[in-house]
Scaffold this active site. Structure first.
Site, mmCIF file in Angstrom:
data_model
loop_
_atom_site.group_PDB
_atom_site.id
_atom_site.type_symbol
_atom_site.label_atom_id
_atom_site.label_comp_id
_atom_site.label_asym_id
_atom_site.label_seq_id
_atom_site.Cartn_x
_atom_site.Cartn_y
_atom_site.Cartn_z
ATOM 1 N N LYS A 148 1.312 4.483 -2.727
ATOM 2 C CA LYS A 148 1.064 5.885 -2.357
ATOM 3 C C LYS A 148 2.352 6.724 -2.464
ATOM 4 O O LYS A 148 2.288 7.901 -2.796
ATOM 5 C CB LYS A 148 0.462 5.957 -0.951
ATOM 6 C CG LYS A 148 -0.944 5.323 -0.844
ATOM 7 C CD LYS A 148 -1.993 6.069 -1.662
ATOM 8 C CE LYS A 148 -3.401 5.525 -1.423
ATOM 9 N NZ LYS A 148 -4.459 6.257 -2.142
ATOM 10 N N TYR A 196 0.851 -1.206 0.000
ATOM 11 C CA TYR A 196 0.000 0.000 0.000
ATOM 12 C C TYR A 196 0.882 1.250 0.000
ATOM 13 O O TYR A 196 0.679 2.170 -0.792
ATOM 14 C CB TYR A 196 -0.911 -0.029 1.232
ATOM 15 C CG TYR A 196 -1.816 1.181 1.368
ATOM 16 C CD1 TYR A 196 -2.879 1.380 0.482
ATOM 17 C CD2 TYR A 196 -1.619 2.125 2.373
ATOM 18 C CE1 TYR A 196 -3.715 2.479 0.605
ATOM 19 C CE2 TYR A 196 -2.449 3.230 2.505
ATOM 20 C CZ TYR A 196 -3.503 3.400 1.624
ATOM 21 O OH TYR A 196 -4.332 4.496 1.742
HETATM 22 N N1 LIG Z 1 -9.565 5.817 5.375
HETATM 23 C C1 LIG Z 1 -8.272 5.947 5.615
HETATM 24 O O1 LIG Z 1 -7.788 5.704 6.735
HETATM 25 C C2 LIG Z 1 -7.367 6.452 4.525
HETATM 26 C C3 LIG Z 1 -6.113 6.939 4.882
HETATM 27 C C4 LIG Z 1 -5.254 7.405 3.896
HETATM 28 C C5 LIG Z 1 -5.666 7.400 2.578
HETATM 29 N N2 LIG Z 1 -6.891 6.909 2.240
HETATM 30 C C6 LIG Z 1 -7.262 6.894 0.822
HETATM 31 O O2 LIG Z 1 -8.516 7.491 0.648
HETATM 32 C C7 LIG Z 1 -9.130 6.972 -0.532
HETATM 33 C C8 LIG Z 1 -10.582 6.629 -0.248
HETATM 34 O O3 LIG Z 1 -10.633 5.581 0.700
HETATM 35 P P1 LIG Z 1 -11.767 5.467 1.815
HETATM 36 O O4 LIG Z 1 -11.081 5.508 3.127
HETATM 37 O O5 LIG Z 1 -12.880 6.403 1.554
HETATM 38 O O6 LIG Z 1 -12.203 3.940 1.600
HETATM 39 P P2 LIG Z 1 -13.560 3.276 1.083
HETATM 40 O O7 LIG Z 1 -14.718 3.787 1.864
HETATM 41 O O8 LIG Z 1 -13.299 1.823 1.069
HETATM 42 O O9 LIG Z 1 -13.698 3.846 -0.400
HETATM 43 C C9 LIG Z 1 -12.976 3.347 -1.500
HETATM 44 C C10 LIG Z 1 -13.715 3.748 -2.760
HETATM 45 O O10 LIG Z 1 -12.993 3.302 -3.904
HETATM 46 C C11 LIG Z 1 -13.880 2.600 -4.776
HETATM 47 N N3 LIG Z 1 -13.148 1.585 -5.517
HETATM 48 C C12 LIG Z 1 -12.400 0.574 -5.003
HETATM 49 N N4 LIG Z 1 -11.893 -0.201 -5.973
HETATM 50 C C13 LIG Z 1 -12.340 0.334 -7.148
HETATM 51 C C14 LIG Z 1 -12.170 -0.010 -8.508
HETATM 52 N N5 LIG Z 1 -11.453 -1.083 -8.886
HETATM 53 N N6 LIG Z 1 -12.773 0.748 -9.447
HETATM 54 C C15 LIG Z 1 -13.523 1.822 -9.096
HETATM 55 N N7 LIG Z 1 -13.710 2.218 -7.820
HETATM 56 C C16 LIG Z 1 -13.126 1.469 -6.865
HETATM 57 C C17 LIG Z 1 -14.938 2.005 -3.851
HETATM 58 O O11 LIG Z 1 -16.181 1.819 -4.491
HETATM 59 P P3 LIG Z 1 -16.745 0.434 -5.117
HETATM 60 O O12 LIG Z 1 -16.409 -0.655 -4.155
HETATM 61 O O13 LIG Z 1 -18.206 0.720 -5.264
HETATM 62 O O14 LIG Z 1 -16.048 0.310 -6.420
HETATM 63 C C18 LIG Z 1 -15.107 3.128 -2.833
HETATM 64 O O15 LIG Z 1 -16.020 4.097 -3.307
HETATM 65 C C19 LIG Z 1 -8.256 5.793 -0.976
HETATM 66 O O16 LIG Z 1 -7.423 6.197 -2.037
HETATM 67 C C20 LIG Z 1 -7.418 5.499 0.249
HETATM 68 O O17 LIG Z 1 -6.173 4.904 -0.059
HETATM 69 C C21 LIG Z 1 -7.748 6.444 3.182
#
Ligand SMILES: NC(=O)c1ccc[n+]([C@@H]2O[C@H](COP(=O)([O-])OP(=O)(O)OC[C@H]3O[C@@H](n4cnc5c(N)ncnc54)[C@H](OP(=O)(O)O)[C@@H]3O)[C@@H](O)[C@H]2O)c1
Length: 275
Positions: A157, A153
């Site tokens: 990033k 991961y």
């Molecule tokens: N939450 C944290 O702690 C955190 C920390 C640092 C960075 N981030 C980053 O923030 C971003 C959003 O994550 P989140 O925390 O909001 O997680 P999340 O709720 O799991 O959201 C991930 C989103 O990505 C979509 N997705 C996943 N695989 C996909 C694919 N192959 N094609 C199209 N869409 C896809 C999912 O929708 P579907 O399943 O409907 O496709 C979902 O809408 C990510 O880039 C993550 O790395 C999160």
């Protein structure tokens, strides 16, 4: 849709940070949203609930024809205009390198890096033609500091951050601002942070998707280059450069185990082995 509106496309809009960003940006006057993720039902329900015009496209961004499908949707439904691209879709599957190997590195790169680059390549001509416009890439504090079992991961990033910094410098003269948001722990479907929320000692480090959505607004229309969410997570990045020995000691010692979290990956499946 009205030609005077500002068209905003958000990937990963079905849940978490992407959904919160759609709700936040829908409040801006003259916004027209394009919601992208795989789960159509969630996208449709969200689009129907928003106070602004919104279309949606259900697509797996890792597939070969995804970038062209998204571009065709923008051309057919939004006159080929695009003022803000939020590259937010992403996922994490925990596992040590010895357990999960190159296959795990590859699937992280496919979604968290390659899909972002490929989509941006397809949409950059529209962003340039719509300038002033912006791109916001959602990276992670894990793109500055790497811990055990998160190497794949973090690698994706770290790559995203390096590429984003370069794109910022290249597109400035074209009127396309490139911003970057680096969240820390944020409780969402894919990153529940349950282990941290359970304990009083660590509960405070977990943030909310709405805070990241505000930072995305600041780094897109607001013109900022980067934002950590919450802001103090920037100290981890500073420490990694200025105090590498201390940072390594902390990240491999007992304190790091308090910050170990499981993720659910992008298919709703569990980690190979929860931390
Ligand atoms: N939450 C944290 O702690 C955190 C920390 C640092 C960075 N981030 C980053 O923030 C971003 C959003 O994550 P989140 O925390 O909001 O997680 P999340 O709720 O799991 O959201 C991930 C989103 O990505 C979509 N997705 C996943 N695989 C996909 C694919 N192959 N094609 C199209 N869409 C896809 C999912 O929708 P579907 O399943 O409907 O496709 C979902 O809408 C990510 O880039 C993550 O790395 C999160």
């Amino acid at each position: 849709m009205a030609s005077g509106n500002r068209v905003v496309l958000i990937t990963g809009a079905s849940t978490g940070i992407g959904k919160a960003t759609a709700i936040r940006l829908a409040r801006e006057p003259g916004t027209e949203l394009v919601l992208v993720a795989r789960r159509e039902q969630l996208l449709r329900e969200l689009a129907e609930s928003l106070p602004c015009p919104a279309t949606h496209l259900a697509v797996d961004l890792t597939t070969e024809d995804a970038p062209q499908r998204v571009r065709a949707h923008l051309e057919a439904e939004h006159g080929g205009r695009l003022h803000l691209l939020v590259n937010n879709a992403g996922a994490a599957w925990r596992g040590s390198f010895a357990e999960s190997g190159y296959a795990n590195v590859h699937r992280h790169m496919q979604l968290n890096f390659d899909a972002v680059v490929r989509l941006t390549e397809a949409l950059l001509p529209l962003l340039r033609a719509s300038a002033p416009s912006a791109i916001v890439n959602v990276a992670s504090t894990a793109g500055r500091v790497s811990r055990a079992r998160t190497g794949a991961y973090s690698a994706s990033k770290f790559a995203l951050i390096g590429w984003t910094d370069s794109l910022y410098a290249e597109e400035k003269a074209e009127g396309v601002h490139v911003g970057m948001v680096l969240p820390g722990f944020v409780a969402t479907e894919g990153f529940p942070a349950a282990e941290l929320r359970e304990k009083a000692l660590t509960r405070w480090v977990v943030s909310k998707p709405e805070k990241v959505a505000e930072a995305i607004f600041e780094c897109g229309p607001g013109g900022k280059a980067e934002r950590y969410v919450p802001r103090p997570y920037a100290l981890a990045a500073v420490a990694r450069i200025l105090l590498p020995r201390l940072t390594r000691r902390v990240l491999t010692g007992g304190a790091a185990s308090n910050l170990t979290t499981s993720t659910t990956g992008s298919n709703g499946g569990s980690d190979p082995a929860p931390d």
